[in-house]
Motif scaffolding. Structure first.
Motif, PDB file in Angstrom:
ATOM      1  N   ALA A  92       0.731  -1.224  -0.142  1.00 18.66           N
ATOM      2  CA  ALA A  92      -0.021   0.121   0.114  1.00 18.66           C
ATOM      3  C   ALA A  92       0.895   1.352   0.029  1.00 18.66           C
ATOM      4  CB  ALA A  92      -1.004  -0.145   1.170  1.00 18.66           C
ATOM      5  N   TYR A  93       2.102   1.118  -0.436  1.00 19.63           N
ATOM      6  CA  TYR A  93       3.142   2.260  -0.151  1.00 19.63           C
ATOM      7  C   TYR A  93       2.881   3.548  -1.019  1.00 19.63           C
ATOM      8  CZ  TYR A  93       5.341   1.995  -4.888  1.00 19.63           C
ATOM      9  OH  TYR A  93       5.456   1.949  -6.241  1.00 19.63           O
ATOM     10  N   VAL A  94       1.715   3.396  -1.910  1.00 19.38           N
ATOM     11  CA  VAL A  94       1.309   4.567  -2.974  1.00 19.38           C
ATOM     12  C   VAL A  94       0.139   5.138  -2.262  1.00 19.38           C
ATOM     13  CG1 VAL A  94       2.202   3.531  -5.164  1.00 19.38           C
ATOM     14  CG2 VAL A  94      -0.188   3.145  -4.462  1.00 19.38           C
ATOM     15  N   ARG A  95      -0.319   4.663  -1.171  1.00 14.40           N
ATOM     16  CA  ARG A  95      -1.669   5.169  -0.657  1.00 14.40           C
ATOM     17  C   ARG A  95      -1.211   5.836   0.599  1.00 14.40           C
ATOM     18  NH1 ARG A  95      -5.271   0.249  -0.032  1.00 14.40           N
ATOM     19  NH2 ARG A  95      -6.588   1.652   1.127  1.00 14.40           N
ATOM     20  N   LYS A  96      -2.143   6.745   1.029  1.00 22.29           N
ATOM     21  CA  LYS A  96      -1.800   7.834   2.285  1.00 22.29           C
ATOM     22  C   LYS A  96      -3.206   7.520   3.132  1.00 22.29           C
ATOM     23  CE  LYS A  96       1.881   9.454   0.315  1.00 22.29           C
ATOM     24  NZ  LYS A  96       3.026   8.879   0.640  1.00 22.29           N
ATOM     25  N   ASP A  97      -4.153   6.827   2.719  1.00 22.94           N
ATOM     26  CA  ASP A  97      -5.295   6.653   3.613  1.00 22.94           C
ATOM     27  C   ASP A  97      -5.192   5.574   4.673  1.00 22.94           C
ATOM     28  OD1 ASP A  97      -5.221   4.942   1.238  1.00 22.94           O
ATOM     29  OD2 ASP A  97      -7.356   4.827   1.024  1.00 22.94           O
ATOM     30  N   ARG A  98      -4.746   5.956   5.843  1.00 28.28           N
ATOM     31  CA  ARG A  98      -4.224   4.775   6.726  1.00 28.28           C
ATOM     32  C   ARG A  98      -5.338   4.209   7.288  1.00 28.28           C
ATOM     33  NH1 ARG A  98       0.262   3.882   5.811  1.00 28.28           N
ATOM     34  NH2 ARG A  98       0.347   2.603   7.849  1.00 28.28           N
ATOM     35  N   ALA A  99      -6.814   4.987   7.349  1.00 25.98           N
ATOM     36  CA  ALA A  99      -7.905   4.158   7.943  1.00 25.98           C
ATOM     37  C   ALA A  99      -8.219   3.255   6.802  1.00 25.98           C
ATOM     38  CB  ALA A  99      -9.060   5.139   8.205  1.00 25.98           C
ATOM     39  N   GLU A 100      -8.344   3.494   5.653  1.00 27.62           N
ATOM     40  CA  GLU A 100      -8.631   2.260   4.762  1.00 27.62           C
ATOM     41  C   GLU A 100      -7.563   1.624   4.519  1.00 27.62           C
ATOM     42  OE1 GLU A 100     -11.491   2.433   2.990  1.00 27.62           O
ATOM     43  OE2 GLU A 100     -12.132   3.724   4.658  1.00 27.62           O
ATOM     44  N   ILE A 101      -6.391   1.645   4.728  1.00 29.08           N
ATOM     45  CA  ILE A 101      -5.333   0.867   4.608  1.00 29.08           C
ATOM     46  C   ILE A 101      -5.407  -0.273   5.676  1.00 29.08           C
ATOM     47  CG2 ILE A 101      -2.816   0.317   4.893  1.00 29.08           C
ATOM     48  CD1 ILE A 101      -2.460   3.041   3.428  1.00 29.08           C
ATOM     49  N   ALA A 102      -5.766   0.113   6.922  1.00 21.92           N
ATOM     50  CA  ALA A 102      -6.188  -0.575   8.109  1.00 21.92           C
ATOM     51  C   ALA A 102      -7.101  -1.620   7.649  1.00 21.92           C
ATOM     52  CB  ALA A 102      -6.132   0.075   9.219  1.00 21.92           C
ATOM     53  N   LYS A 103      -8.275  -1.130   6.946  1.00 24.45           N
ATOM     54  CA  LYS A 103      -9.309  -1.883   6.762  1.00 24.45           C
ATOM     55  C   LYS A 103      -9.038  -3.227   5.454  1.00 24.45           C
ATOM     56  CE  LYS A 103     -13.134   1.535   7.454  1.00 24.45           C
ATOM     57  NZ  LYS A 103     -13.899   2.575   6.868  1.00 24.45           N
ATOM     58  N   ASP A 104      -8.091  -2.717   4.760  1.00 26.56           N
ATOM     59  CA  ASP A 104      -7.583  -3.487   3.813  1.00 26.56           C
ATOM     60  C   ASP A 104      -7.037  -4.626   4.383  1.00 26.56           C
ATOM     61  OD1 ASP A 104      -9.301  -2.257   1.704  1.00 26.56           O
ATOM     62  OD2 ASP A 104      -7.496  -1.228   0.725  1.00 26.56           O
ATOM     63  N   MET A 105      -6.050  -4.259   5.322  1.00 24.34           N
ATOM     64  CA  MET A 105      -5.059  -5.143   6.051  1.00 24.34           C
ATOM     65  C   MET A 105      -6.200  -6.126   6.543  1.00 24.34           C
ATOM     66  SD  MET A 105      -1.657  -4.643   6.313  1.00 24.34           S
ATOM     67  CE  MET A 105      -1.116  -5.061   7.923  1.00 24.34           C
ATOM     68  N   ALA A 106      -7.107  -5.834   7.278  1.00 23.80           N
ATOM     69  CA  ALA A 106      -7.991  -6.912   7.802  1.00 23.80           C
ATOM     70  C   ALA A 106      -8.814  -7.593   6.977  1.00 23.80           C
ATOM     71  CB  ALA A 106      -9.041  -6.002   8.900  1.00 23.80           C
ATOM     72  N   ARG A 107      -8.905  -6.916   5.882  1.00 25.07           N
ATOM     73  CA  ARG A 107      -9.588  -7.669   4.821  1.00 25.07           C
ATOM     74  C   ARG A 107      -8.876  -8.805   4.282  1.00 25.07           C
ATOM     75  NH1 ARG A 107      -9.719  -6.288  -0.859  1.00 25.07           N
ATOM     76  NH2 ARG A 107     -11.049  -7.602  -2.072  1.00 25.07           N
ATOM     77  N   MET A 108      -7.501  -8.572   3.962  1.00 24.20           N
ATOM     78  CA  MET A 108      -6.405  -9.435   3.458  1.00 24.20           C
ATOM     79  C   MET A 108      -6.230 -10.497   4.531  1.00 24.20           C
ATOM     80  SD  MET A 108      -5.424  -8.661   0.674  1.00 24.20           S
ATOM     81  CE  MET A 108      -7.056  -7.808   0.367  1.00 24.20           C
ATOM     82  N   TYR A 109      -6.541 -10.365   5.834  1.00 27.03           N
ATOM     83  CA  TYR A 109      -6.436 -11.454   6.780  1.00 27.03           C
ATOM     84  C   TYR A 109      -7.572 -12.168   6.545  1.00 27.03           C
ATOM     85  CZ  TYR A 109      -2.358  -9.222   8.803  1.00 27.03           C
ATOM     86  OH  TYR A 109      -0.899  -8.807   8.935  1.00 27.03           O
ATOM     87  N   GLU A 110      -8.653 -11.718   6.287  1.00 26.47           N
ATOM     88  CA  GLU A 110     -10.051 -12.609   6.080  1.00 26.47           C
ATOM     89  C   GLU A 110      -9.695 -13.429   4.895  1.00 26.47           C
ATOM     90  OE1 GLU A 110     -13.326 -10.097   6.024  1.00 26.47           O
ATOM     91  OE2 GLU A 110     -12.967  -9.181   7.974  1.00 26.47           O
ATOM     92  N   LEU A 111      -9.376 -13.129   3.773  1.00 26.11           N
ATOM     93  CA  LEU A 111      -9.131 -13.642   2.576  1.00 26.11           C
ATOM     94  C   LEU A 111      -8.191 -14.731   2.985  1.00 26.11           C
ATOM     95  CD1 LEU A 111      -9.263 -10.926  -0.184  1.00 26.11           C
ATOM     96  CD2 LEU A 111     -10.725 -12.706   0.221  1.00 26.11           C
TER      97      LEU A 111
END
Length: 235
Positions: free
Chosen positions: A103-122
């Protein structure tokens, strides 16, 4: 309009021609696969699309925009991600650190955290090993991490290179279940895969690559019934 359009792509390694006059397209939400023998040029096609190698000639369009001259990081910002052959995880970094790198090109920390959680679900195995060094993971777990890392950039197009390479059959099946699930969620994927049978089962359309060029293309179900494909790739 296709999400990805490639026209007359050529790649040379020194005096060796690896890709010759390749044209292909991928529609939004579609899974398309490139199949062919080892050394046919499949990986070079993906690497030229993502600019990991510089094409000698040809045009790459992404969402209608000519991106042929753009560097890899610009393509990531536009929504293209590449999960490379051989996985190439950062072995000494943790699973979580590898995902954050995606996620290095992204700055939206809250959304990055959500996507991390989603990856752990997937990928539940990654959740169990989130603090573990990536180099200590099994081959299958490293492949899951490579895919999840690519997805962390929220790509509109995922270039997925040899996801089953070197994996045991049970893990291969698991990886392809994940790919099917990503497709069902609308992820657009251009897949390079040595296991032609599984690749064609996952993809709506197939391109057959031989000696650096595309020799056959069409709906996967039709090509799977083509005697030339059956004899050469499906056994």
């Amino acid at each position: 309009m296709a999400l990805l359009e490639v026209e007359a792509l050529c790649v040379n390694y020194g005096a060796v021609s690896a890709v010759r006059d390749v044209s292909l397209s991928v529609e939004q939400g579609e899974i398309v696969t490139l199949i062919g023998a080892n050394g046919a040029g499949k990986t070079s096609i993906l690497r030229a699309i993502s600019k990991l190698v510089a094409p000698r000639s040809g045009v790459v369009r992404f969402d209608g925009r000519d991106v042929t001259a753009l560097p890899p990081e610009a393509l990531v910002r536009l929504g293209m991600a590449h999960s490379p052959e051989g996985r190439q995880v950062l072995a000494k970094q943790s699973v979580g650190d590898n995902l954050e790198l995606g996620a290095y090109v992204r700055k939206d920390r809250a959304e990055i955290a959500k996507d991390m959680a989603r990856m752990y679900e997937l990928f539940p195995r990654l959740s169990e090993r989130r603090n573990q060094s990536a180099g200590t993971l099994s081959g299958g777990e490293q492949q899951m991490l490579a895919i999840a890392r690519a997805l962390m950039s929220r790509p509109r197009l995922l270039l997925l290179d040899e996801p089953s390479l070197g994996l045991a059959p049970l893990l291969v099946s698991e990886i392809f279940e994940i790919i099917a699930g990503l497709g069902a969620m609308g992820t657009t994927i251009l897949l390079v895969e040595q296991n032609a049978r599984l690749a064609m089962r996952a993809a709506a359309r197939t391109y057959v690559v031989e000696s650096g060029g595309i020799v056959l293309e069409g709906p996967s179900a039709e090509l799977a019934a083509d005697e030339r494909v059956t004899k050469a790739y499906l056994g």
